[in-house]
Motif scaffolding. Sequence first.
Motif, PDB file in Angstrom:
ATOM      1  N   ALA B  29       0.807  10.371  -6.036  1.00  0.00           N
ATOM      2  CA  ALA B  29       0.349   9.276  -5.190  1.00  0.00           C
ATOM      3  C   ALA B  29       1.535   8.498  -4.626  1.00  0.00           C
ATOM      4  CB  ALA B  29      -0.570   8.350  -5.980  1.00  0.00           C
ATOM      5  N   ALA B  33       2.720   7.909  -0.781  1.00  0.00           N
ATOM      6  CA  ALA B  33       2.762   6.552  -0.239  1.00  0.00           C
ATOM      7  C   ALA B  33       4.068   6.303   0.508  1.00  0.00           C
ATOM      8  CB  ALA B  33       2.586   5.536  -1.363  1.00  0.00           C
ATOM      9  N   TYR B  39      -0.259  10.167   3.301  1.00  0.00           N
ATOM     10  CA  TYR B  39      -0.996  11.181   2.556  1.00  0.00           C
ATOM     11  C   TYR B  39      -0.410  12.531   2.941  1.00  0.00           C
ATOM     12  CZ  TYR B  39      -3.528  12.635   6.743  1.00  0.00           C
ATOM     13  OH  TYR B  39      -3.836  13.114   7.978  1.00  0.00           O
ATOM     14  N   VAL B  84      -4.766   9.846  -2.653  1.00  0.00           N
ATOM     15  CA  VAL B  84      -4.704   8.965  -1.484  1.00  0.00           C
ATOM     16  C   VAL B  84      -5.172   9.631  -0.192  1.00  0.00           C
ATOM     17  CG1 VAL B  84      -2.868   7.487  -2.379  1.00  0.00           C
ATOM     18  CG2 VAL B  84      -2.270   9.557  -1.116  1.00  0.00           C
ATOM     19  N   TYR B 158      -9.713   1.548   5.971  1.00  0.00           N
ATOM     20  CA  TYR B 158      -8.847   2.502   5.280  1.00  0.00           C
ATOM     21  C   TYR B 158      -8.739   3.794   6.083  1.00  0.00           C
ATOM     22  CZ  TYR B 158      -7.606   0.258   0.860  1.00  0.00           C
ATOM     23  OH  TYR B 158      -7.024  -0.549  -0.097  1.00  0.00           O
ATOM     24  N   HIS B 159      -7.518   4.308   6.176  1.00  0.00           N
ATOM     25  CA  HIS B 159      -7.201   5.588   6.807  1.00  0.00           C
ATOM     26  C   HIS B 159      -7.410   5.618   8.310  1.00  0.00           C
ATOM     27  CE1 HIS B 159      -7.855   6.830   2.520  1.00  0.00           C
ATOM     28  NE2 HIS B 159      -6.647   7.272   2.769  1.00  0.00           N
ATOM     29  N   GLN B 203      -2.020   2.662   0.158  1.00  0.00           N
ATOM     30  CA  GLN B 203      -2.700   3.515   1.128  1.00  0.00           C
ATOM     31  C   GLN B 203      -2.447   2.950   2.530  1.00  0.00           C
ATOM     32  OE1 GLN B 203      -6.119   5.686  -0.170  1.00  0.00           O
ATOM     33  NE2 GLN B 203      -6.499   4.211  -1.793  1.00  0.00           N
ATOM     34  N   ARG B 204      -2.967   3.665   3.539  1.00  0.00           N
ATOM     35  CA  ARG B 204      -2.803   3.201   4.912  1.00  0.00           C
ATOM     36  C   ARG B 204      -4.134   2.681   5.427  1.00  0.00           C
ATOM     37  NH1 ARG B 204       1.366   4.363   3.116  1.00  0.00           N
ATOM     38  NH2 ARG B 204       3.206   5.209   4.153  1.00  0.00           N
ATOM     39  N   ARG B 351      -4.468  -0.067  -7.666  1.00  0.00           N
ATOM     40  CA  ARG B 351      -5.636   0.645  -7.148  1.00  0.00           C
ATOM     41  C   ARG B 351      -6.921  -0.041  -7.609  1.00  0.00           C
ATOM     42  NH1 ARG B 351      -5.721   5.793  -4.504  1.00  0.00           N
ATOM     43  NH2 ARG B 351      -7.840   6.608  -4.587  1.00  0.00           N
TER      44      ARG B 351
END
Lengths: 398, 373
Positions: B29, B33, B39, B84, B158-159, B203-204, B351
């Motif tokens: 992970a 990151a 990812y 992720v 997210y994402h 995360q993004r 997390r």
Amino acid sequence: MDLNYSAADLQWRDEVRRFLDASLPADTRGRLLEGLPAGVEDIRRWQRTLYAHGWGAVAWPERFGGLGLSKVRQHLFELECATAGAPPQLPFGLKMLGPVLMQFGNPTQQQYFLPRILSGEHWWCQGYSEPGAGSDLASLKTRAVLDGEHYVVNGQKAWNTLGQHADWMFCLVRTDAAAKPQRGISFLLIDMRSPGISVRPTKLLDGTPEVNEIWFENVRVPVAQRVGEENQGWTYAKFLLEHERTSIAGVGVARRAMAHLRRVAAVHSQGGRAMIEDPLFRARVAQLDIELTALEITNLRMISQEASKTAPTPDASILKIRGSQIQQAISELLLETIGIRALPFAELPAQAPASPALPGPVHAAGLTANYLNLRKLSIFGGSNEIQKNIIAHMLLDS
Amino acid sequence: MDFSFSDEQGMLMDAARRLVTDQYGRDGARQRAATADGYSRATWSEFARLGLLALNVPEEHGGLDAGPIGTLAVCFVLGEALVVEPFLSSAVLATLAIARLGSPEQRLQWLPRLAAGEAIAVLAHEEGDGGPVATAVRTVAVADGGEWVLDGCKSVVYHAPAADLLLVTARIDAPTGAQTALFAVPPDAAGVALQPYVTVDGQRAADISLHQLRLPSSARMGAEVGADLQAVLDQGLAALCAETLGALERLMRMTLDYTRERVQFGVPIARFQALQHRMAEMATHLEFARSMTYLAASQCVAGEPAGRAAALSAAKVIVGQAARFVGQQAVQLHGGMGVADEYGVSHYFKRLLAAECRFGATAWHLTRYAGTL
Ligand SMILES: Cc1cc2nc3c(=O)[nH]c(=O)nc-3n(C[C@H](O)[C@H](O)[C@H](O)COP(=O)(O)OP(=O)(O)OC[C@H]3O[C@@H](n4cnc5c(N)ncnc54)[C@H](O)[C@@H]3O)c2cc1C
């Protein structure tokens, strides 16, 4: 019984307020009131400012350049400074080493080091913990072997706060491997520029490089830089811990955080109303505010009665536990005021922390970093579990 | 009553385990990151190869249609390893939204590509002020000469920076009252601006602003989508609970292992009763979280909408509180190691913090639940 401050105490408080109004730099104040941590430069500059005003160490006796303030006035000083948004004064020289030198240091050491702590010329760090010796500090292994007029030091220290900026370290080393663990420890003052020292900063949860691993490889330390007797270091270290209780509860910092919480909760809304108007949330803020008042009064009671106590008390442990819990709880509520907005994250720069450019409320990243960072409060300086052991031991075994 | 996984669900779990073992080392992970995408595309292809991205694709489109329990099984394993890749965002939320609400053309256009790992889609719904409720939308869509014009903001999607397709919700103020509508939006359309960032759990995500975004009428998915969208959001919440449960379980194990190994005062610290009791409390939180995660997924299979909302809020409260308690105590029991960013504990802690805040924070769900009493 009279739980009011005396007229003279209040005069002192007003004097401190006037000084803060006039002398606390606006940029520092802005940062701290916004919930950001003090930067390294904030800390340096503030110590110089206090020193120039003759307040470099208000708690120290006058003969060493302090004001010899009563405990209650020390409390007022710290409360006013913290709530106004002043940075902390580094505790390592002022609160930890200073009193040890006054009690156990020789005149040469006192004359050289104390004024430089006062002025901020020397940045001190504390070299106690090691990878294998945290709660069980007496098991420390860093050794110092006498070689003529020097000790030769080898070993490793861990979790050293801000040591990457330090000029000096006070350090516990093993000088007698055969003795019982507490008996074979000495207390050395080590110049951080000595050959053979390497420093590796490590990041905490929030990404700030706040602690360091430090290695000693044949580092030569003059015997003249030992405090007190050889193998008596444990006594001095314990003395040091017992003399650091006036501010252990962190009342001032908690009051500043509470004021910040009330401000932020009045500005941020979730579900169409300000968080502070949400009855559930408001009750939790009230609960914490009450606990904080109880902490402050307990702190004042304990420090006022300290001089009259003959036997050791668990007071410092009680203040440490509740103080850390309350600060952590405030940081949790602060985080909850902004809900999912707590998630965009960027590390804060260490020199002059500023809110990073992220979408959402300006406070958000500072609040998250603060919550993460304050997890340390219940771990360092004797973890809360160790403090509870001390309390229970005193209750049951004395 | 049966709380066990079926053979098929067990096989899905095994597939996810294999993927995680092959692709995620001890530091998977964290390594991801640190990259620009946040990812690994190679891992994403592996997800596809093992069929995991077809988990929520209907059978008629060649998918597994594994349902909420199958999703639970996979997400649990992904949570253990802090995966992720955009599984929850794309393979659960967005895939379900397209499967339930897309026109036949939209389904044909996107579902095979999503299942093959060739495209990533995200659902952009929440606006930073509340919880996962289909009708809670301030972004507006106005009809204008055969086109739709959208204005508004979406927060912490997210994402979104990785997405080839945004599924954006908006409110349409019709004479009969407000409706929630869903639109398929290309991320590079004029009028769409992404502000991307890293989240606290590495995360993004992005905030998305929509300004005079003009869309053809064919971009609209379904009609009044409220009920279906709610079902999708509910499945997303259940999947987040499952991921969180996985992270909790792993962190519990890490703490047990560490306290058995770490020696202070001449004994492993696990010998201290204060710590034993703390770990017993952590385990209790974990078991409650497990039960409520199962309840959340089961409600997504069978529950009627009103009871489902209450059950999901109850689940999120219990899982969120477990996340906080277990996270904080795991750090505490690791001492300095717990707060050092280099060691794994801090990653789990962050997390779990993110899980507490996403899909409605604990306090929001407590309030919603209180309203159902
Ligand atoms: C941010 C930070 C800054 C620090 N700054 C400094 C510094 O400047 N200088 C310095 O010397 N040190 C510093 N420390 C070190 C700090 O004092 C130690 O982390 C602390 O003493 C705990 O030791 P440990 O980390 O090895 O944890 P351990 O001692 O391994 O403890 C792990 C867990 O076991 C528990 N535990 C241990 N013994 C018992 C027991 N007998 N009964 C019940 N529970 C027990 C602890 O409470 C903890 O929860 C710092 C630490 C941190 C986190």
